[in-house]
Design a protein around this motif. Structure first.
Motif, PDB file in Angstrom:
ATOM      1  N   ALA A 190       9.786 -23.437 -53.868  1.00 57.80           N
ATOM      2  CA  ALA A 190       9.064 -23.823 -52.650  1.00 57.80           C
ATOM      3  C   ALA A 190       7.744 -23.081 -52.550  1.00 57.80           C
ATOM      4  O   ALA A 190       6.714 -23.661 -52.158  1.00 57.80           O
ATOM      5  CB  ALA A 190       9.939 -23.539 -51.430  1.00 57.80           C
ATOM      6  N   TRP A 191       7.756 -21.794 -52.913  1.00 61.02           N
ATOM      7  CA  TRP A 191       6.513 -21.013 -52.877  1.00 61.02           C
ATOM      8  C   TRP A 191       5.498 -21.584 -53.862  1.00 61.02           C
ATOM      9  O   TRP A 191       4.299 -21.658 -53.547  1.00 61.02           O
ATOM     10  CB  TRP A 191       6.831 -19.556 -53.218  1.00 61.02           C
ATOM     11  CG  TRP A 191       5.622 -18.687 -53.353  1.00 61.02           C
ATOM     12  CD1 TRP A 191       4.891 -18.124 -52.344  1.00 61.02           C
ATOM     13  CD2 TRP A 191       4.994 -18.279 -54.581  1.00 61.02           C
ATOM     14  NE1 TRP A 191       3.844 -17.394 -52.874  1.00 61.02           N
ATOM     15  CE2 TRP A 191       3.888 -17.471 -54.243  1.00 61.02           C
ATOM     16  CE3 TRP A 191       5.266 -18.519 -55.931  1.00 61.02           C
ATOM     17  CZ2 TRP A 191       3.063 -16.896 -55.199  1.00 61.02           C
ATOM     18  CZ3 TRP A 191       4.437 -17.951 -56.886  1.00 61.02           C
ATOM     19  CH2 TRP A 191       3.348 -17.157 -56.527  1.00 61.02           C
ATOM     20  N   CYS A 192       5.966 -21.991 -55.026  1.00 64.19           N
ATOM     21  CA  CYS A 192       5.049 -22.565 -56.015  1.00 64.19           C
ATOM     22  C   CYS A 192       4.390 -23.848 -55.498  1.00 64.19           C
ATOM     23  O   CYS A 192       3.210 -24.096 -55.753  1.00 64.19           O
ATOM     24  CB  CYS A 192       5.796 -22.862 -57.312  1.00 64.19           C
ATOM     25  SG  CYS A 192       6.195 -21.406 -58.300  1.00 64.19           S
ATOM     26  N   LEU A 193       5.145 -24.635 -54.772  1.00 59.33           N
ATOM     27  CA  LEU A 193       4.620 -25.905 -54.279  1.00 59.33           C
ATOM     28  C   LEU A 193       3.724 -25.733 -53.057  1.00 59.33           C
ATOM     29  O   LEU A 193       2.759 -26.488 -52.876  1.00 59.33           O
ATOM     30  CB  LEU A 193       5.777 -26.845 -53.933  1.00 59.33           C
ATOM     31  CG  LEU A 193       6.611 -27.363 -55.108  1.00 59.33           C
ATOM     32  CD1 LEU A 193       7.810 -28.137 -54.592  1.00 59.33           C
ATOM     33  CD2 LEU A 193       5.766 -28.237 -56.029  1.00 59.33           C
ATOM     34  N   ARG A 199       0.787 -22.884 -56.895  1.00 55.64           N
ATOM     35  CA  ARG A 199       0.329 -24.121 -57.544  1.00 55.64           C
ATOM     36  C   ARG A 199      -0.516 -23.818 -58.774  1.00 55.64           C
ATOM     37  O   ARG A 199      -0.493 -24.573 -59.756  1.00 55.64           O
ATOM     38  CB  ARG A 199      -0.463 -24.972 -56.548  1.00 55.64           C
ATOM     39  CG  ARG A 199       0.413 -25.606 -55.469  1.00 55.64           C
ATOM     40  CD  ARG A 199      -0.353 -26.653 -54.689  1.00 55.64           C
ATOM     41  NE  ARG A 199      -1.432 -26.078 -53.908  1.00 55.64           N
ATOM     42  CZ  ARG A 199      -1.312 -25.627 -52.656  1.00 55.64           C
ATOM     43  NH1 ARG A 199      -0.130 -25.695 -52.055  1.00 55.64           N
ATOM     44  NH2 ARG A 199      -2.341 -25.135 -52.014  1.00 55.64           N
ATOM     45  N   ALA A 200      -1.213 -22.692 -58.744  1.00 54.18           N
ATOM     46  CA  ALA A 200      -1.985 -22.299 -59.931  1.00 54.18           C
ATOM     47  C   ALA A 200      -1.046 -21.990 -61.099  1.00 54.18           C
ATOM     48  O   ALA A 200      -1.332 -22.351 -62.253  1.00 54.18           O
ATOM     49  CB  ALA A 200      -2.848 -21.084 -59.606  1.00 54.18           C
ATOM     50  N   TRP A 201       0.070 -21.335 -60.824  1.00 53.32           N
ATOM     51  CA  TRP A 201       1.041 -21.050 -61.881  1.00 53.32           C
ATOM     52  C   TRP A 201       1.636 -22.335 -62.448  1.00 53.32           C
ATOM     53  O   TRP A 201       1.912 -22.424 -63.656  1.00 53.32           O
ATOM     54  CB  TRP A 201       2.163 -20.160 -61.347  1.00 53.32           C
ATOM     55  CG  TRP A 201       1.857 -18.695 -61.359  1.00 53.32           C
ATOM     56  CD1 TRP A 201       1.743 -17.860 -60.280  1.00 53.32           C
ATOM     57  CD2 TRP A 201       1.630 -17.879 -62.510  1.00 53.32           C
ATOM     58  NE1 TRP A 201       1.458 -16.577 -60.683  1.00 53.32           N
ATOM     59  CE2 TRP A 201       1.387 -16.568 -62.060  1.00 53.32           C
ATOM     60  CE3 TRP A 201       1.613 -18.131 -63.883  1.00 53.32           C
ATOM     61  CZ2 TRP A 201       1.137 -15.510 -62.925  1.00 53.32           C
ATOM     62  CZ3 TRP A 201       1.350 -17.078 -64.755  1.00 53.32           C
ATOM     63  CH2 TRP A 201       1.114 -15.786 -64.277  1.00 53.32           C
ATOM     64  N   LEU A 202       1.848 -23.331 -61.607  1.00 56.45           N
ATOM     65  CA  LEU A 202       2.446 -24.579 -62.074  1.00 56.45           C
ATOM     66  C   LEU A 202       1.563 -25.315 -63.077  1.00 56.45           C
ATOM     67  O   LEU A 202       2.037 -26.195 -63.800  1.00 56.45           O
ATOM     68  CB  LEU A 202       2.757 -25.498 -60.886  1.00 56.45           C
ATOM     69  CG  LEU A 202       3.882 -25.047 -59.952  1.00 56.45           C
ATOM     70  CD1 LEU A 202       4.044 -26.051 -58.814  1.00 56.45           C
ATOM     71  CD2 LEU A 202       5.189 -24.906 -60.720  1.00 56.45           C
ATOM     72  N   LYS A 203       0.295 -24.973 -63.127  1.00 54.22           N
ATOM     73  CA  LYS A 203      -0.618 -25.590 -64.085  1.00 54.22           C
ATOM     74  C   LYS A 203      -0.542 -24.931 -65.457  1.00 54.22           C
ATOM     75  O   LYS A 203      -1.219 -25.352 -66.391  1.00 54.22           O
ATOM     76  CB  LYS A 203      -2.052 -25.529 -63.559  1.00 54.22           C
ATOM     77  CG  LYS A 203      -2.248 -26.318 -62.266  1.00 54.22           C
ATOM     78  CD  LYS A 203      -3.666 -26.150 -61.738  1.00 54.22           C
ATOM     79  CE  LYS A 203      -3.848 -26.899 -60.418  1.00 54.22           C
ATOM     80  NZ  LYS A 203      -5.210 -26.722 -59.850  1.00 54.22           N
ATOM     81  N   THR A 204       0.276 -23.869 -65.545  1.00 56.02           N
ATOM     82  CA  THR A 204       0.467 -23.178 -66.821  1.00 56.02           C
ATOM     83  C   THR A 204       1.860 -23.500 -67.371  1.00 56.02           C
ATOM     84  O   THR A 204       2.704 -24.079 -66.687  1.00 56.02           O
ATOM     85  CB  THR A 204       0.318 -21.657 -66.659  1.00 56.02           C
ATOM     86  OG1 THR A 204       1.468 -21.138 -65.955  1.00 56.02           O
ATOM     87  CG2 THR A 204      -0.950 -21.318 -65.877  1.00 56.02           C
ATOM     88  N   ALA A 205       2.104 -23.068 -68.609  1.00 55.36           N
ATOM     89  CA  ALA A 205       3.403 -23.322 -69.241  1.00 55.36           C
ATOM     90  C   ALA A 205       4.462 -22.304 -68.855  1.00 55.36           C
ATOM     91  O   ALA A 205       5.655 -22.531 -69.093  1.00 55.36           O
ATOM     92  CB  ALA A 205       3.236 -23.331 -70.762  1.00 55.36           C
ATOM     93  N   TRP A 206       4.061 -21.186 -68.237  1.00 53.96           N
ATOM     94  CA  TRP A 206       5.007 -20.085 -68.006  1.00 53.96           C
ATOM     95  C   TRP A 206       6.197 -20.475 -67.124  1.00 53.96           C
ATOM     96  O   TRP A 206       7.356 -20.253 -67.523  1.00 53.96           O
ATOM     97  CB  TRP A 206       4.273 -18.878 -67.417  1.00 53.96           C
ATOM     98  CG  TRP A 206       3.268 -18.256 -68.321  1.00 53.96           C
ATOM     99  CD1 TRP A 206       1.903 -18.335 -68.219  1.00 53.96           C
ATOM    100  CD2 TRP A 206       3.533 -17.477 -69.492  1.00 53.96           C
ATOM    101  NE1 TRP A 206       1.293 -17.659 -69.238  1.00 53.96           N
ATOM    102  CE2 TRP A 206       2.281 -17.111 -70.042  1.00 53.96           C
ATOM    103  CE3 TRP A 206       4.694 -17.066 -70.130  1.00 53.96           C
ATOM    104  CZ2 TRP A 206       2.174 -16.340 -71.191  1.00 53.96           C
ATOM    105  CZ3 TRP A 206       4.585 -16.287 -71.274  1.00 53.96           C
ATOM    106  CH2 TRP A 206       3.341 -15.940 -71.784  1.00 53.96           C
TER     107      TRP A 206
END
Length: 493
Positions: A190-193, A199-206
């Motif tokens: 939820a924090w990622c979204l 949301r910046a992390w979601l643009k990476t593969a990690w």
């Protein structure tokens, strides 16, 4: 670092070492409870999962008993050690989350204060203070939650994507301990979204790699469920959609009361105040911790609208909650912690030696742990020459399996078929069925027509009755309706 800072750190580490030693001693003296004995039977027949929970608790018990034997210390030894390491990880997470706040909020002169406060508050809760000397699925769960939280702290302060893989490993192994590990993981999702950094992390593969790692670690549990009709998932998740508004107030009240009890009142008030304060905060650190805390809370709230929430279910939010509380620099953490530690010590003493002459209605330690060794000796003396001893109560059957090695002990519930234990055949002679004297046979019980009541045995601690049992004589051969659920439990050799 100042000399006072070094002194505070050394004092905190010495205190943690001392309390860990005390817990290890208590783990050896406390009687094994029925649930612990039940998990011990799992450890004697390891498999990818079980009806009630995933396999991690069985693996931990198997490791401890391999080193120290089939006794209370062997069953529990990993608990105090995991609590000690989990405390250090929670303190580390507090330090990292505090670091992200420097320059934006008030910082106390001693930068060790919040990590120490978090560690003390965590250990002063009854959930950890008592849970550290008991072996349940919550024991490994809290350990992996602490790793998960520490990895979040490292990710927050360093921005190094490697910590996503630690998060994934902790999430997968936590799920292998208890299914509720999904809830803090959902909080991070939820924090990622909902946050810009997420949301910046979601643009990476990690984070996606972390998801794959977590999923890989849970494959055995899913495989076992798929090959057993998904019984464990259905059992644990089947009540999620229950809706009983007429009883919602009762269930919510029990949920609240359970948390006040397991946190202890002072720590509950401190954590509640910090939680409310953080809701109004704009700190990015608070937003991440809030997501990990609030998503599980909302799920438990929703569940309480239709069914009872067991008091221990929300303990997985205690580590992030005490971190959030420590970051708020609570003024009254010392008296709240002292009260919690003293209360926990009194409960342990009550469980070990019964310092208060409470009856079974007011003393759960008496009902769960009182008098098992003497009870097993009396059962052994009064069942000489029988072909088997059985019980259709899983906890009682497990206690007897742990403590008796002179006669086969049988479990007479359908759950034992899912443990893969061997079936039992009896062609001649007599066996004994042991049942709680306060319970009648269910109307559909296959035992009711073949069991003849005989001797009665009382389980007691220092003269205080814990429970009464009746020994029913059963003649072999046993009917097919009984045999279909009957399994021979492992013995403590």
């Amino acid at each position: 670092m100042s000399l006072s800072g070094l002194s505070a750190r050394h004092s905190a580490l010495l205190a943690l070492a001392g309390i860990t030693i005390i817990r290890l001693v208590a783990a050896g003296f406390l009687p094994v409870t029925p649930d612990e004995a039940y998990y011990w039977t799992w450890s004697r027949h390891l498999q990818a999962s079980y009806l009630d929970h995933p396999p991690m608790v069985a693996l931990w018990i198997r490791l401890g008993t391999a080193l120290f034997g089939n006794n209370g210390f062997g069953i529990r030894v990993s608990g105090p050690l995991a609590a000690a390491v989990g405390t250090l990880l929670t303190a580390s997470a507090t330090r990292d989350f505090m670091t992200t706040r420097i320059g934006r909020t008030r910082v106390v002169s001693d930068d060790l204060a919040p990590p120490i406060i978090a560690g003390v508050l965590l250990n002063a809760t009854l959930a950890v203070g008592l849970g550290a000397v008991m072996m349940t699925p919550d024991t490994p769960l809290l350990f992996f939650v602490a790793i998960f939280l520490a990895a979040l702290g490292r990710l927050s302060v360093t921005g190094n994507g490697f910590w996503w893989f630690v998060l994934g490993a902790a999430a997968g192994l936590g799920f292998d301990s208890k299914y509720t590990m999904l809830l803090p993981v959902a909080g991070v999702g939820a924090w990622c979204l909902l946050s810009r950094p997420g949301r910046a992390w979601l643009k990476t593969a990690w984070p996606w790699g972390a998801v794959l790692l977590a999923a890989a670690l849970t494959i055995p549990v899913f495989w076992w469920n798929e090959t057993h009709g998904w019984v464990s998932f259905i059992r644990q998740g089947g009540r999620a959609a229950d809706w009983k508004p007429a009883r919602a107030v009762q269930f919510l009240g029990e949920l609240l009361g359970g948390q006040i009890g397991l946190m202890t009142p002072g720590i509950f008030l401190l954590c509640s105040r910090a939680l409310l304060k953080s809701v109004r905060s704009h700190e990015k650190t608070d937003r991440l911790l809030l997501a990990v805390i609030v998503v599980p809370l909302l799920v438990f709230f929703q569940h309480a609208l239709g069914d009872r929430v067991q008091a221990n279910w929300p303990v997985l939010i205690y580590p992030p909650l005490v971190v959030l509380t420590a970051l708020s620099h609570p003024r009254w953490w010392r008296p709240a912690s002292v009260f919690g530690l003293v209360l926990g010590a009194l409960v342990l003493l009550q469980a070990m030696i019964g310092i208060l002459p409470l009856n079974r209605h007011f003393d759960i330690t008496l009902r769960q742990g009182g008098g098992w060794s003497a009870f097993a000796r009396e059962v052994r003396e009064k069942t000489q020459g029988v072909a088997f001893i059985a019980s259709d109560d899983y906890g009682l059957a497990s206690e007897l399996a742990l403590r008796l090695d002179n006669v086969p002990v049988l479990g007479g519930e359908s759950r034992w078929r899912l443990v893969g234990l061997p079936a039992f055949l009896c062609d001649s002679g007599e066996g004994v069925l042991i049942r709680n004297a306060r319970r009648s046979f269910p109307s559909d019980s296959a035992w009711s027509g073949i069991a003849s009541p005989g001797l009665a045995i009382t389980r007691a601690r220092y003269g205080q009755e814990a429970e009464r049992y009746v020994l029913y004589m059963v003649r072999c051969p046993l009917p097919a309706a009984v045999l279909q659920d009957l399994r021979q439990l492992p013995a403590a050799h």
